[in-house]
Design a protein around this motif. Structure first.
Motif, PDB file in Angstrom:
ATOM      1  N   PHE A 105     -89.220 -26.915 116.674  1.00  0.00           N
ATOM      2  CA  PHE A 105     -89.607 -26.228 115.436  1.00  0.00           C
ATOM      3  C   PHE A 105     -89.414 -24.712 115.538  1.00  0.00           C
ATOM      4  O   PHE A 105     -90.098 -23.943 114.867  1.00  0.00           O
ATOM      5  N   GLY A 106     -88.475 -24.265 116.382  1.00  0.00           N
ATOM      6  CA  GLY A 106     -88.297 -22.830 116.605  1.00  0.00           C
ATOM      7  C   GLY A 106     -87.777 -22.082 115.399  1.00  0.00           C
ATOM      8  O   GLY A 106     -88.131 -20.923 115.182  1.00  0.00           O
ATOM      9  N   VAL A 107     -86.926 -22.709 114.598  1.00  0.00           N
ATOM     10  CA  VAL A 107     -86.363 -22.053 113.412  1.00  0.00           C
ATOM     11  C   VAL A 107     -87.216 -22.429 112.212  1.00  0.00           C
ATOM     12  O   VAL A 107     -87.268 -23.595 111.809  1.00  0.00           O
ATOM     13  N   SER A 108     -87.886 -21.458 111.637  1.00  0.00           N
ATOM     14  CA  SER A 108     -88.812 -21.728 110.537  1.00  0.00           C
ATOM     15  C   SER A 108     -88.081 -22.255 109.310  1.00  0.00           C
ATOM     16  O   SER A 108     -86.873 -22.084 109.159  1.00  0.00           O
ATOM     17  N   THR A 131     -72.452 -32.844 114.865  1.00  0.00           N
ATOM     18  CA  THR A 131     -72.762 -33.033 116.289  1.00  0.00           C
ATOM     19  C   THR A 131     -72.237 -31.903 117.164  1.00  0.00           C
ATOM     20  O   THR A 131     -72.565 -31.838 118.348  1.00  0.00           O
ATOM     21  N   HIS A 132     -71.438 -30.993 116.598  1.00  0.00           N
ATOM     22  CA  HIS A 132     -70.924 -29.848 117.343  1.00  0.00           C
ATOM     23  C   HIS A 132     -71.732 -28.584 117.060  1.00  0.00           C
ATOM     24  O   HIS A 132     -71.303 -27.484 117.421  1.00  0.00           O
ATOM     25  N   LEU A 133     -72.897 -28.735 116.441  1.00  0.00           N
ATOM     26  CA  LEU A 133     -73.715 -27.589 116.050  1.00  0.00           C
ATOM     27  C   LEU A 133     -75.078 -27.628 116.721  1.00  0.00           C
ATOM     28  O   LEU A 133     -75.627 -28.697 117.002  1.00  0.00           O
ATOM     29  N   ALA A 134     -75.615 -26.445 116.960  1.00  0.00           N
ATOM     30  CA  ALA A 134     -76.991 -26.308 117.440  1.00  0.00           C
ATOM     31  C   ALA A 134     -77.533 -24.991 116.913  1.00  0.00           C
ATOM     32  O   ALA A 134     -76.790 -24.007 116.805  1.00  0.00           O
ATOM     33  N   THR A 135     -78.799 -24.968 116.575  1.00  0.00           N
ATOM     34  CA  THR A 135     -79.420 -23.757 116.029  1.00  0.00           C
ATOM     35  C   THR A 135     -80.464 -23.223 117.007  1.00  0.00           C
ATOM     36  O   THR A 135     -80.865 -23.892 117.949  1.00  0.00           O
ATOM     37  N   GLY A 136     -80.873 -21.977 116.760  1.00  0.00           N
ATOM     38  CA  GLY A 136     -81.896 -21.373 117.600  1.00  0.00           C
ATOM     39  C   GLY A 136     -82.406 -20.105 116.967  1.00  0.00           C
ATOM     40  O   GLY A 136     -81.996 -19.717 115.867  1.00  0.00           O
ATOM     41  N   THR A 137     -83.319 -19.430 117.672  1.00  0.00           N
ATOM     42  CA  THR A 137     -83.954 -18.223 117.143  1.00  0.00           C
ATOM     43  C   THR A 137     -83.046 -17.018 117.361  1.00  0.00           C
ATOM     44  O   THR A 137     -83.222 -16.236 118.289  1.00  0.00           O
ATOM     45  N   GLY A 138     -82.064 -16.898 116.477  1.00  0.00           N
ATOM     46  CA  GLY A 138     -81.050 -15.866 116.621  1.00  0.00           C
ATOM     47  C   GLY A 138     -80.030 -16.290 117.666  1.00  0.00           C
ATOM     48  O   GLY A 138     -80.263 -17.218 118.447  1.00  0.00           O
ATOM     49  N   SER A 139     -78.896 -15.601 117.700  1.00  0.00           N
ATOM     50  CA  SER A 139     -77.879 -15.979 118.685  1.00  0.00           C
ATOM     51  C   SER A 139     -78.377 -15.740 120.107  1.00  0.00           C
ATOM     52  O   SER A 139     -77.970 -16.443 121.041  1.00  0.00           O
ATOM     53  N   VAL A 140     -79.311 -14.788 120.290  1.00  0.00           N
ATOM     54  CA  VAL A 140     -79.843 -14.558 121.638  1.00  0.00           C
ATOM     55  C   VAL A 140     -80.701 -15.731 122.082  1.00  0.00           C
ATOM     56  O   VAL A 140     -80.723 -16.097 123.261  1.00  0.00           O
ATOM     57  N   GLY A 141     -81.398 -16.373 121.133  1.00  0.00           N
ATOM     58  CA  GLY A 141     -82.162 -17.570 121.477  1.00  0.00           C
ATOM     59  C   GLY A 141     -81.251 -18.699 121.909  1.00  0.00           C
ATOM     60  O   GLY A 141     -81.535 -19.420 122.883  1.00  0.00           O
ATOM     61  N   VAL A 180     -82.537 -16.529 113.031  1.00  0.00           N
ATOM     62  CA  VAL A 180     -81.788 -17.790 112.999  1.00  0.00           C
ATOM     63  C   VAL A 180     -80.337 -17.530 113.408  1.00  0.00           C
ATOM     64  O   VAL A 180     -79.673 -16.649 112.870  1.00  0.00           O
ATOM     65  N   GLY A 181     -79.903 -18.267 114.411  1.00  0.00           N
ATOM     66  CA  GLY A 181     -78.526 -18.203 114.877  1.00  0.00           C
ATOM     67  C   GLY A 181     -78.051 -19.608 115.181  1.00  0.00           C
ATOM     68  O   GLY A 181     -78.813 -20.577 115.071  1.00  0.00           O
TER      69      GLY A 181
END
Length: 359
Positions: free
Chosen positions: A252-255, A82-92, A232-233
């Motif tokens: 669905f941003g991270v493939s 619950t302390h994690l989140a992903t995105g399209t690179g760290s800039v995303g 992926v970040g």
């Protein structure tokens, strides 16, 4: 019929454009790309196999929750899922942070010069950028940043190591700064280059975050892990912030390729550490060679070096390109060059030596 254009947000007027590192020219004289801080090594063991397997399911959406990757990260960093989140690179993920915290009337603070995406994503959000100059030694001026906090400050980026200078903020000064930041202001430790740090006085942001609810940490698989093309970040933050990041993520941003490759990369950490160690050795060689030539080079803890060239920046970049390497110039300020293959670094060093003799 009226020929007026659709109304667009005023904040987009005059927005700076992100400038990617210039690619090596196909068929031209440029043979090496030192402009994007990419890892020169191929994917880690197991990564190609995982991506080839995932490619067989292109007709399906990826796991939107990134379940496998989130579980792997939770175990790797000893943090709750619950302390994690992903995105399209760290800039995303950084842009998600802006969406979650800042809008018109709010202030977003960062050092300057620092990561060139910060002013872009700040302006897109409609917030006001507060840029605090680096010290003469190219380091974050944390005292000045603390002094610049107002009741409108919502988010502060601390890029550590700093891109493009490679300089770092050490534990004592960071803790002192965080003690001065109001608890309702989010401090983001952007650690895209964390794996290259060898200074024992530079703290691991994940350890800082554990006891500070207003601290979030950004990490990426683009640099040390060599997955720049898969985007992926992730962020590690306390639950309210992490939950907000998951809400603002592009669905669905991270493939699935990126998710599976990231998991395989985490499981190949021994190989990763060996490769990073080799790049750090090359970094030492390049910095020592530049200093022996007569250049002033800030201490770098990233996978790149910075030369402040002022008005000669573009001339230097052109000389490098003629010699067969492409670097990342910031017109009127300086140049950043990635630590790459030994052959590429040698071309860069020879060019730097010749350029200095002509000054």
């Amino acid at each position: 019929m009226s020929e007026t254009s659709p109304k667009l947000r005023a904040e987009l007027e005059g927005i700076p454009t992100y400038k990617p590192g210039k690619p090596a020219a196909a068929g031209g004289p440029v043979a090496y790309k030192l402009s994007s801080n990419e890892n020169p090594y191929p994917p880690l063991p197991g990564v190609m196999e995982s991506t080839v397997a995932a490619a067989g399911s292109f007709n399906r959406y990826p796991d939107m929750a990134c379940t496998g990757l989130m579980n792997e990260l939770a175990e790797r960093f000893a943090v709750p899922v619950t302390h994690l989140a992903t995105g399209t690179g760290s800039v995303g993920v950084a842009q998600q942070l802006l969406q979650a915290t800042s809008g018109p009337g709010d202030e977003v603070m960062y050092a300057w010069r620092s990561f060139e995406a910060y002013p872009i994503i700040t302006q897109i959000s409609g917030a006001t950028a507060v840029q605090v100059p680096l010290t003469p030694g190219e380091v974050h001026d944390l005292d000045a940043m603390a002094d610049a906090i107002t009741d409108r400050t919502r988010l502060i980026f601390v890029c550590n190591p700093n891109n493009p200078t490679g300089t770092v903020v050490r534990r004592a000064e960071l803790e002192r700064f965080l003690d001065r930041v109001p608890s309702d202001v989010l401090v983001v430790l952007d650690e895209a280059y964390r794996e290259f740090i060898r200074d024992a006085e530079v703290p691991d942001g994940v350890e800082i975050y554990r006891n500070r609810p207003n601290v979030a940490v950004l990490r990426t698989f683009s640099k040390a892990y060599g997955l720049a093309g898969l985007r992926v970040g992730f962020a590690i933050a306390h639950e309210p912030v992490a939950a907000a990041l998951r809400k603002t993520a592009v669905p669905f941003g991270v493939s699935q390729l990126a998710q599976d490759a990231a998991v395989a990369s985490l499981r190949a950490e021994d190989e990763l550490l060996g490769r990073v160690g080799s790049l750090v050795c090359e970094r030492t060689r390049v910095v020592e060679a530049l200093r022996s030539q007569g250049w002033t080079v800030p201490e770098t803890q990233a996978n790149f070096v910075w030369l402040r060239l002022g008005e000669r920046t573009m001339d230097f970049a052109a000389a490098c390109e003629r010699a067969g390497v492409v670097v990342r110039p910031f017109a009127g300020e300086g140049m950043r060059a990635t630590i790459a293959e030994t052959e590429a670094n040698d071309v860069f060093l020879n060019t730097a030596a010749a350029f200095l003799k002509e000054l």
